[in-house]
Design an enzyme around this catalytic site. Structure first.
Site, PDB file in Angstrom:
ATOM      1  N   ASP A  97       8.761  -6.361  -2.765  1.00  8.04           N
ATOM      2  CA  ASP A  97       8.025  -6.648  -1.530  1.00  8.04           C
ATOM      3  C   ASP A  97       6.900  -7.594  -1.925  1.00  8.04           C
ATOM      4  OD1 ASP A  97       6.965  -6.612   1.002  1.00  8.04           O
ATOM      5  OD2 ASP A  97       6.152  -4.586   0.867  1.00  8.04           O
TER       6      ASP A  97
ATOM      7  N   PRO B 279       0.783  -1.238   0.000  1.00  2.00           N
ATOM      8  CA  PRO B 279       0.000   0.000   0.000  1.00  2.00           C
ATOM      9  C   PRO B 279       0.818   1.294   0.000  1.00  2.00           C
ATOM     10  CG  PRO B 279       0.077  -0.871   2.214  1.00  2.00           C
ATOM     11  CD  PRO B 279       0.833  -1.849   1.357  1.00  2.00           C
ATOM     12  N   GLY B 280       2.152   1.205  -0.037  1.00  2.00           N
ATOM     13  CA  GLY B 280       2.932   2.404  -0.260  1.00  2.00           C
ATOM     14  C   GLY B 280       3.809   2.898   0.863  1.00  2.00           C
ATOM     15  N   GLY B 281       3.821   2.229   2.000  1.00  2.00           N
ATOM     16  CA  GLY B 281       4.660   2.686   3.107  1.00  2.00           C
ATOM     17  C   GLY B 281       6.139   2.670   2.755  1.00  2.00           C
ATOM     18  N   LYS B 282       6.600   1.569   2.187  1.00  2.03           N
ATOM     19  CA  LYS B 282       8.014   1.484   1.797  1.00  2.03           C
ATOM     20  C   LYS B 282       8.302   2.416   0.630  1.00  2.03           C
ATOM     21  CE  LYS B 282       8.209  -3.374   3.242  1.00  2.03           C
ATOM     22  NZ  LYS B 282       6.752  -3.517   3.473  1.00  2.03           N
TER      23      LYS B 282
ATOM     24  N   CYS C 131       6.709 -10.221   4.225  1.00  2.00           N
ATOM     25  CA  CYS C 131       6.217 -10.079   5.595  1.00  2.00           C
ATOM     26  C   CYS C 131       5.798 -11.458   6.086  1.00  2.00           C
ATOM     27  CB  CYS C 131       5.050  -9.095   5.651  1.00  2.00           C
ATOM     28  SG  CYS C 131       4.638  -8.636   7.349  1.00  2.00           S
TER      29      CYS C 131
ATOM     30  N   ASP D 278       1.060  -6.289 -13.962  1.00  4.71           N
ATOM     31  CA  ASP D 278       1.634  -7.474 -13.342  1.00  4.71           C
ATOM     32  C   ASP D 278       3.127  -7.196 -13.179  1.00  4.71           C
ATOM     33  OD1 ASP D 278       3.040 -10.020 -13.132  1.00  4.71           O
ATOM     34  OD2 ASP D 278       1.156 -10.987 -13.668  1.00  4.71           O
TER      35      ASP D 278
END
Length: 455
Positions: A331, A265-268, A384, A313
């Site tokens: 990720d 979702p964009g944190g990294k 994760c 993709d």
């Protein structure tokens, strides 16, 4: 009877998780806001939701014994009302009469008057004995030691075994109980100040490993996040370290091209964007899910850097750009077993049979990313999850296929060098440089980080 709004919100969220595969961490804050819950009421709704989902396996075993039938034979809405009631009876200080009466009312609303009598009988039977008595009973019902551990800690047996193997790869299998216990504890809120764009507040406590991370002494961080324009954010320390491992693995040359291949979702991505801005690098991001791509765009809105977010993709995206990038973050989609503290329902959504398809996808993403690297470029392969098939297994297979064209850089050394404290990253049994973080040891998600350089 009127059900308290906090219990209604918790029940509705749990139902959405089970009926619609909703994510509690995304749905619950919106539901709390819509219901107008604040302070203790909002805290109660949060505790009831996450506590019930975390301990679902244990509560199902209790309900099965108390009802003298399999939970598979109970109406799903009634079962969720029972789970919510059992959580209050066995794991909170909520008065028994309130836990029973309001859970019975939720069962009635879900399945009619007949269900309320059944729910009332089950919950009153549970309330007659202590939590210790029920733990003893479900332990005695187990058919194996692993099943006993799974029932008592609310983890599927396949997860118990996967966690044990991952710890054993570090020579620390004896930490299994501590890990499973940590999975059931609410995580502390960790913040990140994007490098070069925000400073850690003077009254905050810096996290022990990431130089960007900090924790507040108390209060709601929302005003700080909003006031920073997105330059201060909530982000797990392990997530911060995963991004920093890629940016700090070697000096950055101005004009480098970077790619975040599976960005949602964009944190990294936000950390990468801040680091790219400070060093004169160019960043691109890709996320196959349009909804998650939207989250990426919002996550990086506070960084004054032009970042193109494509929606392809990842395998195709990388294959379309051979030998183009200096650094790539993969990720990869995974079982999510490393984030069970924050996404407790993940343990019930995946099974051991899902792992082969995930590892095949992870392998293809990593292979494609290596093809998109310039010679001398580095890929950070991150999951994760500590599951060995998703971590060391994927990396070892890809390295065998690439042979001398790819070499590993020790992620453990990189993270230790950038950390503000000693992360105590244990060597892996396979001799790799993979870094494995743990909730019980590092107070982070169980993030696995490997760094591969294309020769």
């Amino acid at each position: 009877m009127r059900v308290a709004a906090s219990r209604s919100v918790a029940f509705d969220t749990i139902r959405a998780v089970h009926e619609s595969d909703a994510y509690a961490n995304l749905l619950l804050p919106t539901s709390i806001s819509r219901a107008g819950l604040e302070g203790p009421d909002a805290a109660l709704a949060t505790e009831l939701t996450y506590g019930t989902l975390r301990r679902q396996g244990t509560y199902d075993a209790v309900i099965s014994l108390a009802a003298e039938r399999s939970v598979q034979d109970i109406d799903p809405g009634v079962l969720d009302a029972l789970r919510l009631g059992v959580h209050q009876l066995l794991s909170t200080r909520v008065a028994s009469h309130a836990a029973v009466n309001e859970s019975v009312e939720l069962a009635r609303a879900a399945a009619g008057r007949g269900a309320s009598g059944f729910a009332n009988a089950v919950l009153r039977r549970v309330s007659r004995d202590t939590p210790g008595d029920w733990m003893t009973r479900i332990a005695e019902s187990a058919r194996s030691d692993d099943e006993r551990i799974g029932l008592l800690t609310s983890h599927p047996v396949w997860v118990v075994r996967a966690m044990r193997r991952a710890l054993a790869a570090e020579g620390r299998a004896e930490e299994l109980e501590a890990l499973l216990t940590a999975d059931n504890a609410a995580p502390r809120v960790t913040m990140a100040a994007l490098p070069g764009l925000a400073e850690i507040p003077e009254d905050a406590r810096q996290t022990p490993f990431s130089p960007l991370g900090f924790r507040l002494g108390g209060g709601d961080p929302e005003s700080m996040i909003t006031g920073s324009g997105g330059r201060i954010r909530v982000q797990d320390e392990g997530s911060q370290l995963a991004a920093l491992a890629l940016t700090r693995v070697m000096p950055i040359a101005p004009g480098e091209r970077w790619l975040d291949l599976c960005a949602g979702p964009g944190g990294k991505t936000a950390v990468l964007a801040a680091e790219a801005l400070a060093s004169g690098a160019l960043l691109e991001a890709n996320e196959i899910s349009p909804a998650r791509a939207g989250l990426v765009r919002r996550a990086i809105a506070g960084v004054p850097l032009e970042v193109t977010v494509s929606e392809e993709d990842g395998r195709v995206r990388a294959q379309e750009a051979p030998e183009t990038y200096d650094r790539i973050l993969v990720d990869a989609p995974c079982t999510g077993l490393g984030a069970l503290r924050r996404r407790p329902e993940a343990r019930w959504r995946k099974s051991a049979s899902d792992v082969p398809a995930l590892t095949a996808l992870q392998h293809e993403l990593l292979d494609a990313a290596l093809g998109a690297l310039k010679p001398g470029g580095v890929v950070a392969y991150v999951t994760c999850s500590p599951h060995l098939a998703e971590t060391s297994g994927v990396v070892a297979e890809v390295r065998r296929e690439w042979g001398a064209a790819v070499e590993e850089v020790s992620a453990r050394d990189v993270i230790t060098a950038l950390s503000t404290g000693d992360p105590d990253l244990a060597p892996q049994a396979d001799g790799s440089g993979r870094a494995q973080l743990w909730p019980h040891r590092h107070n982070t998600d169980a993030m696995s980080i490997s760094l591969l350089r294309r020769v």
